[in-house]
Write an enzyme that holds these catalytic residues in place. Sequence first.
Site, mmCIF file in Angstrom:
data_model
loop_
_atom_site.group_PDB
_atom_site.id
_atom_site.type_symbol
_atom_site.label_atom_id
_atom_site.label_comp_id
_atom_site.label_asym_id
_atom_site.label_seq_id
_atom_site.Cartn_x
_atom_site.Cartn_y
_atom_site.Cartn_z
ATOM 1 C CG HIS A 77 11.433 -3.621 23.815
ATOM 2 N ND1 HIS A 77 11.418 -3.160 22.516
ATOM 3 C CD2 HIS A 77 11.167 -4.957 23.746
ATOM 4 C CE1 HIS A 77 11.144 -4.165 21.696
ATOM 5 N NE2 HIS A 77 10.992 -5.266 22.421
ATOM 6 C CG HIS A 236 14.229 -8.770 20.225
ATOM 7 N ND1 HIS A 236 14.432 -7.473 20.648
ATOM 8 C CD2 HIS A 236 12.882 -8.960 20.239
ATOM 9 C CE1 HIS A 236 13.266 -6.897 20.901
ATOM 10 N NE2 HIS A 236 12.301 -7.783 20.652
ATOM 11 C CG ASP A 240 10.636 -9.567 23.489
ATOM 12 O OD1 ASP A 240 10.818 -8.361 23.732
ATOM 13 O OD2 ASP A 240 10.263 -9.991 22.375
ATOM 14 C CG HIS A 263 5.292 -10.664 24.215
ATOM 15 N ND1 HIS A 263 6.415 -10.242 24.889
ATOM 16 C CD2 HIS A 263 5.379 -10.113 22.977
ATOM 17 C CE1 HIS A 263 7.142 -9.461 24.093
ATOM 18 N NE2 HIS A 263 6.533 -9.373 22.934
#
Length: 294
Positions: A77, A236, A240, A263
Amino acid sequence: MIKQTTLATSVETSGTGLHTAVPVRVSLLPAPPDTGYTFIRTDLGGFEITASVESVANCSYATTLMRTGVMLSTVEHLLSALRGASVDNAYIEVDNLELPIMDGSAREFTEMIERARIVEQPASRRALEVRERVTVEHEGGRRISIEPFDGYEIDCTINFAHPLIGAQRFLFDALDAESYRREIAQARTFGFTAEIEALRRMNLAQGGSLDNAVVLTEDSVLNPSGLRFRDEFVRHKILDIIGDLALVGMPLLGRVTAEKSGHLLHTALMAKLLRNDAAWKIVDMPVGVSCATV
């Protein structure tokens, strides 16, 4: 010539780690040209960890960096806020093993950068220009690719079997710092009540609460304030992606297409891209492509 940028002054904040629940203080400091982003563990005598693809150690539920056994987790973040605001160089001092989750978005980190102010540096801004398409795919229709493009664009699609999410898609110009602040930085991380106990048995989400995540039941949102955007979830995911891809150490010139990514896919894509020397080249950022800073 488009110049590199850093912060005009130092700025700090504090919070709690999402997964460890540890208290942590973080400071952003100016850094010289060509530094990129360097984390400094002040609790370990100033031990430095470069924000790079080579430093990635784990990315199951957050992006964790490691150097010679020293780890730092949940960096995505803050890296997203720096890259989203077009900050090229910064030292990041941290006094514990996880970055603070703040409100679950990058909003407070973006506000820190605004307080510090962004200044130009003498050196030319460099960019990693993508020259060949690179793709990473995992089971379940999870995939992400990057291909040549005159700019930095992210086309992200998610699909969750939940009445408030379903299929969501968002197309974003990742070089537009003002749009990042307005449309992406405020989007919070999210989770499901059905998964919380399992995560905590794995010693994850120990610091999670309604103050730092959107929490969903089978058919509703537990947060009294509701959602910040109807499609906050896919926004969001873009937050990321920007943070994880910032690990290349400079702005990208390419088009990213992500479907059900996370991720692990994000960092795998950058590792695969960098392994193929023919797929990229470092260039001066073209005039007219890079947008103004926040």
